[in-house]
Design a protein around this motif. Structure first.
Motif, short mmCIF file in Angstrom:
data_model
loop_
_atom_site.label_atom_id
_atom_site.label_comp_id
_atom_site.label_asym_id
_atom_site.label_seq_id
_atom_site.Cartn_x
_atom_site.Cartn_y
_atom_site.Cartn_z
N UNK A 62 -18.00 -41.69 -10.16
CA UNK A 62 -18.63 -42.34 -9.85
C UNK A 62 -19.95 -41.78 -9.60
N UNK A 63 -21.08 -42.62 -9.64
CA UNK A 63 -22.31 -42.25 -8.58
C UNK A 63 -22.05 -42.83 -7.62
N UNK A 64 -21.57 -42.04 -6.38
CA UNK A 64 -21.53 -42.56 -5.10
C UNK A 64 -21.62 -41.51 -4.21
N UNK A 65 -21.84 -41.51 -2.77
CA UNK A 65 -22.81 -40.71 -1.86
C UNK A 65 -21.76 -40.21 -0.59
N UNK A 66 -20.28 -40.88 -1.45
CA UNK A 66 -19.28 -40.65 -0.03
C UNK A 66 -18.66 -39.84 0.61
N UNK A 67 -18.45 -38.70 1.26
CA UNK A 67 -19.06 -37.87 1.36
C UNK A 67 -17.32 -36.76 0.69
N UNK A 68 -16.57 -37.04 0.60
CA UNK A 68 -15.97 -36.85 -0.07
C UNK A 68 -16.00 -36.32 -1.92
N UNK A 69 -17.77 -36.40 -2.37
CA UNK A 69 -18.26 -36.26 -3.21
C UNK A 69 -19.81 -35.53 -3.34
N UNK A 70 -19.40 -34.62 -1.37
CA UNK A 70 -19.95 -33.07 -1.38
C UNK A 70 -19.26 -32.05 -1.58
N UNK A 71 -19.94 -30.89 -2.89
CA UNK A 71 -19.85 -29.95 -3.17
C UNK A 71 -20.01 -29.11 -2.58
N UNK A 72 -19.96 -27.81 -2.41
CA UNK A 72 -20.64 -26.07 -2.95
C UNK A 72 -21.35 -26.01 -3.73
N UNK A 73 -22.82 -25.79 -2.99
CA UNK A 73 -24.39 -26.09 -3.59
C UNK A 73 -24.07 -24.78 -4.57
N UNK A 75 -22.87 -24.82 -6.95
CA UNK A 75 -22.62 -25.49 -8.68
C UNK A 75 -24.00 -26.23 -8.78
N UNK A 76 -25.26 -25.83 -7.73
CA UNK A 76 -26.17 -26.40 -8.44
C UNK A 76 -26.59 -27.70 -7.55
N UNK A 77 -25.61 -28.31 -6.90
CA UNK A 77 -25.90 -29.46 -6.34
C UNK A 77 -25.22 -29.54 -5.22
N UNK A 78 -25.64 -30.78 -4.82
CA UNK A 78 -23.86 -30.45 -3.72
C UNK A 78 -23.61 -31.95 -3.43
N UNK A 79 -23.61 -33.15 -4.38
CA UNK A 79 -22.63 -33.93 -5.36
C UNK A 79 -22.18 -33.79 -6.31
N UNK A 80 -21.30 -33.95 -6.48
CA UNK A 80 -19.82 -34.11 -7.85
C UNK A 80 -20.07 -34.76 -9.22
N UNK A 81 -21.47 -36.17 -8.41
CA UNK A 81 -21.72 -37.36 -10.07
C UNK A 81 -22.66 -36.07 -10.58
N UNK A 82 -24.19 -35.73 -9.68
CA UNK A 82 -24.98 -35.18 -10.45
C UNK A 82 -24.20 -33.77 -10.82
N UNK A 83 -23.39 -33.01 -10.37
CA UNK A 83 -22.94 -31.50 -11.78
C UNK A 83 -22.70 -32.24 -12.77
N UNK A 245 -29.88 -20.53 -14.17
CA UNK A 245 -29.61 -21.30 -12.99
C UNK A 245 -27.93 -22.24 -12.98
N UNK A 246 -27.43 -22.65 -14.03
CA UNK A 246 -26.42 -23.98 -14.45
C UNK A 246 -25.92 -23.67 -13.95
N UNK A 247 -24.27 -24.13 -13.97
CA UNK A 247 -22.80 -24.35 -13.08
C UNK A 247 -22.02 -22.95 -13.51
N UNK A 248 -22.11 -22.51 -15.08
CA UNK A 248 -21.15 -21.89 -14.98
C UNK A 248 -21.76 -19.89 -16.14
N UNK A 249 -22.77 -20.24 -15.82
CA UNK A 249 -23.55 -18.64 -16.18
C UNK A 249 -22.69 -17.54 -15.63
N UNK A 250 -22.42 -17.83 -13.96
CA UNK A 250 -23.00 -16.56 -13.43
C UNK A 250 -20.88 -15.52 -14.02
#
Length: 351
Positions: A62-73, A75-83, A245-250
């Motif tokens: 879901x499009x949440x800004x809760x701290x549990x949605x934070x991910x390692x950058x 992946x190209x973003x720090x938010x799970x929904x955005x990823x 730059x995509x999340x899986x290419x590396x």
């Protein structure tokens, strides 16, 4: 013996070449032309099928800004929904990609993440379904996929044996077709020291299902080792450029690596052969030339009774072989034998 699994024109099972699954993942970068080109790369590299992922951000979270949605950058973003919003393949890409795959002789199929997408994927004529490691505890999804009755390939990354037991029970209770398990380490990239390919045998013995390997390591070595250890399927992410730059290419395989794996698996399958131990055709010349046999050390006459001093066992294998040396002991000759000629069975008088 575990029964083979038929997936369209490919027979998957013991004694067969490993089924090579080219995982497109998020490497389409939401660009249809790039995705079509990647299908061509998989075909040109000699792989058997191409696998897609069917989801959008709302399928997974879901499009949440809760701290549990934070991910390692990384992946190209720090938010799970955005990823997932960035990485999901547009639904309208599926039909042309399935079509391109079939034109190139590849079997197309997909991982499904949301039961609500099953009707859409069924309409594509998907012949086999993939259950991703992250979804193997999502019973509602397992039930929907099982009820198609089609073959299932399920990754077991992160899972313990109890969780695999549960997933298999759910699938079996709801009429699933044959299930192929993939040993997997859900780390991107996966460290080689954590791969533990011996787990394939554990899964095979416990569940009496065919077992393959979903490879997240860098390079070809682990995939080729898994194939040599009996993996019936090898899955690997691939790209045309690891620096995109995509999340899986590396952590994805380049075209050269894809070709190296395909050729290595092909040659390994040929080399593996069949059960039994026979003289190979390529060995026959050496067998004739370099095994030892009896040669005369002096001129021998018909009627002479052979003594050990009359011959030696030397190369080549042209006379009575050293493995049958008892045949020469105190044996009379039926005809003359010249010095340094082989003593053959035809030279020996009947017993």
């Amino acid at each position: 013996m575990i029964e083979p699994v038929q997936i369209e024109n490919f027979t998957l099972g013991e004694g067969q070449k490993s089924f090579l699954i080219a995982e497109l993942s998020a490497n389409h970068d939401r660009d249809l032309d790039l995705a079509l080109n990647l299908v061509d790369i998989a075909a040109d590299a000699g792989w058997d099928c191409v696998k897609f992922q069917t989801y959008n951000a709302d399928s997974l979270t879901v499009p949440s800004s809760h701290s549990s949605m934070k991910i390692d950058k990384v992946w190209g973003t720090d938010n799970l929904y955005d990823l997932y919003n960035n990485a999901g393949m547009p639904m309208e890409f599926h039909a042309p990609l399935f079509e391109r795959a079939r034109e190139r002789g590849l079997i197309p199929f997909t991982s499904v993440y949301d039961p609500r997408d099953m009707d859409f994927v069924e309409d594509l004529g998907c012949a086999v379904y993939k259950i991703a490691s992250f979804e193997m505890t999502f019973d509602d999804l397992l039930i929907e996929i099982a009820q198609t009755g089609k073959p299932i390939i399920m990754s077991t990354g992160m899972a313990n044996l109890g969780e695999v037991d549960h997933a298999m029970n759910v699938l079996e209770q709801h009429g699933a077709g044959p299930v192929v398990l993939l040993h997997c380490v859900s780390s991107y990239p996966a460290p080689i020291e954590d791969v533990n390919l011996a787990s394939m045998a554990t899964l095979r013995d416990r569940f009496q299902r065919h077992v393959g390997f979903s490879d997240h390591t860098i390079g070809p070595a682990v995939a080729l080792t898994a194939a040599a250890m009996g993996a019936v399927a090898i899955e690997k992410h691939f790209t045309d450029d690891m620096t995109r730059p995509g999340p899986d290419h590396r952590f994805s395989a380049t075209p050269d690596v894809m070709k190296e794996i395909a050729e290595g698996v092909r040659l390994g399958h040929i080399a593996r052969g069949v059960d039994g131990k026979e003289t190979a055709a390529a060995e026959q010349g050496n067998r004739d030339a370099f095994r030892r046999s009896a040669f005369a050390l002096r001129d021998l006459k018909a009627g002479d009774v052979l003594a050990p001093a009359d011959y030696r066992f030397v190369r080549p294998n042209a006379g009575v072989p050293v493995s049958d040396k008892l045949a020469l002991i105190d044996r009379p000759l039926s005809r003359d034998v010249k010095k340094y000629d082989p003593i053959t069975y035809e030279d020996l008088a009947p017993k």
